[in-house]
Design a protein around this motif. Sequence first.
Motif, PDB file in Angstrom:
ATOM      1  N   ILE A  94       0.830  -1.202   0.000  1.00 46.75           N
ATOM      2  CA  ILE A  94       0.000   0.000   0.000  1.00 46.75           C
ATOM      3  C   ILE A  94       0.870   1.261   0.000  1.00 46.75           C
ATOM      4  O   ILE A  94       0.515   2.269  -0.613  1.00 46.75           O
ATOM      5  CB  ILE A  94      -1.024   0.007   1.159  1.00 46.75           C
ATOM      6  N   GLN A  95       2.017   1.201   0.628  1.00 45.41           N
ATOM      7  CA  GLN A  95       2.947   2.335   0.574  1.00 45.41           C
ATOM      8  C   GLN A  95       3.488   2.495  -0.844  1.00 45.41           C
ATOM      9  O   GLN A  95       3.663   3.618  -1.316  1.00 45.41           O
ATOM     10  CB  GLN A  95       4.104   2.129   1.555  1.00 45.41           C
ATOM     11  N   LEU A 106      -8.214   2.347   2.486  1.00 42.52           N
ATOM     12  CA  LEU A 106      -7.035   3.085   2.025  1.00 42.52           C
ATOM     13  C   LEU A 106      -6.577   2.613   0.652  1.00 42.52           C
ATOM     14  O   LEU A 106      -6.165   3.427  -0.176  1.00 42.52           O
ATOM     15  CB  LEU A 106      -5.912   2.978   3.054  1.00 42.52           C
ATOM     16  N   LEU A 127      -5.852   7.760   8.807  1.00 42.29           N
ATOM     17  CA  LEU A 127      -4.551   7.630   9.471  1.00 42.29           C
ATOM     18  C   LEU A 127      -4.463   8.471  10.745  1.00 42.29           C
ATOM     19  O   LEU A 127      -3.414   8.502  11.386  1.00 42.29           O
ATOM     20  CB  LEU A 127      -3.435   8.035   8.499  1.00 42.29           C
ATOM     21  N   LEU A 174       0.782   4.744   6.913  1.00 45.39           N
ATOM     22  CA  LEU A 174       0.324   3.479   6.334  1.00 45.39           C
ATOM     23  C   LEU A 174       0.999   2.275   6.980  1.00 45.39           C
ATOM     24  O   LEU A 174       0.404   1.198   7.063  1.00 45.39           O
ATOM     25  CB  LEU A 174       0.579   3.468   4.824  1.00 45.39           C
ATOM     26  N   LEU A 230      -7.322  -0.964   5.865  1.00 44.59           N
ATOM     27  CA  LEU A 230      -6.432  -1.184   4.721  1.00 44.59           C
ATOM     28  C   LEU A 230      -7.222  -1.227   3.404  1.00 44.59           C
ATOM     29  O   LEU A 230      -6.772  -0.708   2.387  1.00 44.59           O
ATOM     30  CB  LEU A 230      -5.630  -2.478   4.904  1.00 44.59           C
TER      31      LEU A 230
END
Length: 142
Positions: free
Chosen positions: A4-5, A114, A55, A102, A111
Amino acid sequence: MLPIQKLFSSNERVLKVTLEGITHEESLKEMHNCNSVNWILGHIVFIRNSVLAQLGLPPIADESMKEIYARGVIHPDLKKAVLLDTLKKMYLDSQPGIIEGLEKIKEEEALEKLTNLGFHEAYHLGQIGLLRKMLGKEGAIK
């Protein structure tokens, strides 16, 4: 780096190269019944508030941007548009907090939200890439 990053990092890289050489004036042009580059980037920045909220981080876009950049706004008053460089700075300034934040998210539902928001950004960045070509500029992604 978590997948995800990587998604949000890729979005940042695409944003930087895709906006290169586009002026604020060009960003306001509406072509072929499409939203302008300015609207799309402002929308991405406005929606980043949802990412930041997930976040536990403060928003980057204030409520005044809603009337121009919120989902579903049709034919916004682009005389009130935020400068393209300002929108880009807002996006880039939010990036480090997002990448760092994240790493701390472990709940599956968060998650998933996001990831959907990251995909939403990528979708709109692709639109900017097409608009870039409509503005007569060379494609940025090689």
